[in-house]
Write an enzyme that holds these catalytic residues in place. Sequence first.
Site, PDB file in Angstrom:
ATOM      1  N   LYS A  42       7.353 -65.229  51.537  1.00  0.00           N
ATOM      2  CA  LYS A  42       8.017 -64.747  52.753  1.00  0.00           C
ATOM      3  C   LYS A  42       7.682 -63.300  53.130  1.00  0.00           C
ATOM      4  CE  LYS A  42       9.495 -67.606  54.280  1.00  0.00           C
ATOM      5  NZ  LYS A  42       8.536 -68.633  54.803  1.00  0.00           N
ATOM      6  N   TRP A  47       0.588 -64.912  58.146  1.00  0.00           N
ATOM      7  CA  TRP A  47       0.053 -63.923  59.080  1.00  0.00           C
ATOM      8  C   TRP A  47      -1.315 -63.450  58.570  1.00  0.00           C
ATOM      9  CZ3 TRP A  47       3.279 -58.964  60.760  1.00  0.00           C
ATOM     10  CH2 TRP A  47       2.779 -58.501  61.980  1.00  0.00           C
ATOM     11  N   HIS A  97       1.107 -66.956  45.107  1.00  0.00           N
ATOM     12  CA  HIS A  97       2.304 -66.111  44.962  1.00  0.00           C
ATOM     13  C   HIS A  97       2.546 -65.795  43.486  1.00  0.00           C
ATOM     14  CE1 HIS A  97       3.326 -66.967  49.093  1.00  0.00           C
ATOM     15  NE2 HIS A  97       3.685 -68.209  48.894  1.00  0.00           N
ATOM     16  N   SER A 127      14.626 -64.041  54.829  1.00  0.00           N
ATOM     17  CA  SER A 127      13.612 -65.025  55.193  1.00  0.00           C
ATOM     18  C   SER A 127      13.555 -66.137  54.144  1.00  0.00           C
ATOM     19  CB  SER A 127      12.255 -64.326  55.313  1.00  0.00           C
ATOM     20  OG  SER A 127      11.248 -65.229  55.696  1.00  0.00           O
ATOM     21  N   ARG A 244      10.349 -67.749  61.599  1.00  0.00           N
ATOM     22  CA  ARG A 244      11.689 -67.713  62.155  1.00  0.00           C
ATOM     23  C   ARG A 244      11.756 -66.698  63.279  1.00  0.00           C
ATOM     24  NH1 ARG A 244      15.914 -65.187  60.071  1.00  0.00           N
ATOM     25  NH2 ARG A 244      17.733 -65.889  61.187  1.00  0.00           N
TER      26      ARG A 244
HETATM   27  P1  A3P Z   1      10.925 -64.444  59.108  1.00  0.00           P
HETATM   28  O1  A3P Z   1      11.443 -65.568  58.273  1.00  0.00           O
HETATM   29  O2  A3P Z   1      11.645 -63.155  58.885  1.00  0.00           O
HETATM   30  O3  A3P Z   1      10.802 -64.794  60.555  1.00  0.00           O
HETATM   31  P2  A3P Z   1       5.206 -66.161  54.670  1.00  0.00           P
HETATM   32  O4  A3P Z   1       4.040 -66.540  55.523  1.00  0.00           O
HETATM   33  O5  A3P Z   1       4.840 -65.290  53.510  1.00  0.00           O
HETATM   34  O6  A3P Z   1       6.007 -67.343  54.293  1.00  0.00           O
HETATM   35  O7  A3P Z   1       6.124 -65.194  55.553  1.00  0.00           O
HETATM   36  C1  A3P Z   1       6.860 -65.720  56.616  1.00  0.00           C
HETATM   37  C2  A3P Z   1       7.418 -64.596  57.456  1.00  0.00           C
HETATM   38  O8  A3P Z   1       6.351 -63.944  58.163  1.00  0.00           O
HETATM   39  C3  A3P Z   1       8.402 -65.131  58.481  1.00  0.00           C
HETATM   40  O9  A3P Z   1       9.424 -64.142  58.605  1.00  0.00           O
HETATM   41  C4  A3P Z   1       7.498 -65.210  59.710  1.00  0.00           C
HETATM   42  O10 A3P Z   1       8.207 -65.206  60.927  1.00  0.00           O
HETATM   43  C5  A3P Z   1       6.667 -63.944  59.550  1.00  0.00           C
HETATM   44  N1  A3P Z   1       5.462 -63.979  60.382  1.00  0.00           N
HETATM   45  C6  A3P Z   1       4.501 -64.926  60.414  1.00  0.00           C
HETATM   46  N2  A3P Z   1       3.575 -64.641  61.338  1.00  0.00           N
HETATM   47  C7  A3P Z   1       3.959 -63.484  61.924  1.00  0.00           C
HETATM   48  C8  A3P Z   1       3.413 -62.676  62.983  1.00  0.00           C
HETATM   49  N3  A3P Z   1       2.297 -63.012  63.623  1.00  0.00           N
HETATM   50  N4  A3P Z   1       4.098 -61.553  63.310  1.00  0.00           N
HETATM   51  C9  A3P Z   1       5.234 -61.213  62.677  1.00  0.00           C
HETATM   52  N5  A3P Z   1       5.786 -61.927  61.693  1.00  0.00           N
HETATM   53  C10 A3P Z   1       5.160 -63.052  61.316  1.00  0.00           C
END
Ligand code: A3P
Length: 284
Positions: A42, A47, A97, A127, A244
């Site tokens: 998370k 990204w 991870h 998250s 999210r």
């Molecule tokens: P939230 O749950 O706070 O929205 P992972 O990919 O490690 O599982 O992380 C997920 C988190 O990264 C989520 O956070 C998601 O919304 C956020 N995320 C993914 N793509 C993103 C982007 N382009 N810009 C900002 N946050 C992003």
Amino acid sequence: DEVPSVKGIPFIQKIHNVEAIEKMYDEFEVRDKDVIIMTYPKSGTHWMIDIISLIYSNGDPSWIKSVPAWKRFPWIEMKNGFELIKNKEDPRFLTSHLPVHLFPKSYFSSKAKMIYIARNPRDVIVSYYHFINPFALDSSWSAFENFFESFLRGNVVYGSWFDHIKGWLSMRNSEKFLFLTYEELHQDLKVSVEKICRFLRKKLSEEEISSVLENASFQVMEKHRLENNESIEYLRRNQVVLMRKGICGEWKNYFTVAQMETFNKLYQEKMEGLDQDLFPWNQC
Ligand code: A3P
């Protein structure tokens, strides 16, 4: 059901290749040309997967639109990643991870490049709370305060956030290791993308960089997720939300004053002695 664990780290039987994780430590061969994304869950893994996919395709999003992240950058410790990795050609793109003490030891003597993304652990809790509920190893986790307590004890899937970051930060002076934060990406994605390009020795034109930035925005990424079938059946059925809100500071809507104080005290204890300039989230 008994929660499986490897060297003290809890995993999920349904999705992790639990039997292989311990063997992989000795036997998995990291190759010099591998590019590895390492995060605590998370923290912006997807990204970074899309950013690096775009850098390697010179800004062309068609790869992202047709192939889900877990196929482009398989997780070495997941059931669905293991088979995919075996047949990949160089350069392989990998995700994990795993904490440093479980990661295949061949990495440390290889030239493989690793990008570590860290995120404000307060936002990681929120998250992770939303993400893990459907998988719940522990049914009490449907209440935020219970998940919060488990997280602080490191009693969650992949273990303690503090151990994870401290373990991997031991690599930070290595030139094959790049430490970045979610907050930095938020603050100036262009600067971060340029840093990543230098690290990976990829030269992109201004136009190509613009396309990377556009296709790595939250809104466009969400659209791609639907096109490439990222929301795979299993996740959809269990209502797992991969993206999210994607903001900094969401924890403020969840933590009570008492939780904030408890968290800050533990944070100070655990992070003492580390260069606090590495962690831009202390301002948000
Ligand atoms: P939230 O749950 O706070 O929205 P992972 O990919 O490690 O599982 O992380 C997920 C988190 O990264 C989520 O956070 C998601 O919304 C956020 N995320 C993914 N793509 C993103 C982007 N382009 N810009 C900002 N946050 C992003």
